[in-house]
Design a protein around this motif. Sequence first.
Motif: not given
Length: 125
Positions: A1-26
């Motif tokens: 479960m620790e690898v799953i937790t880490l991977n979701f944390g990384i994916i959610f973090g990367a997507l948050a950056i993408c969605f934040g930029a998407f919201g702020a600029h477009l």
Amino acid sequence: MEVITLNFGIIFGALAICFGAFGAHLLKKFMTPELLVSFETGVRYQMYHALALVLLSQLLDYSNTYSNYASALLIIGVFLFSFSIYGLCLSATFGKKIKILGPITPLGGLCLLLGWLLLLLASFN
């Protein structure tokens, strides 16, 4: 479960950056200020929990049942809470509000709350 937790944390973090930029600029060109604030709330909660998941993947003892359930509820909660907000905001912006997503957001918030409470229980074991 620790690898799953880490991977979701990384994916959610990367997507948050993408969605934040998407919201702020477009999206700010199309969304009302109220919808943009809601969208940003989804991004903010997603990033907070992404960072928490990465940290928890390194700190928790996953032989503890509470830790496993806490991580799972946080992952599910982020998905239900933040992604339903994104869907609501985007669908409202482009004219076809998906109303079924409305009740999903508080369900996601409940999962996040339960995840944090299970972390408290895990800390006692």
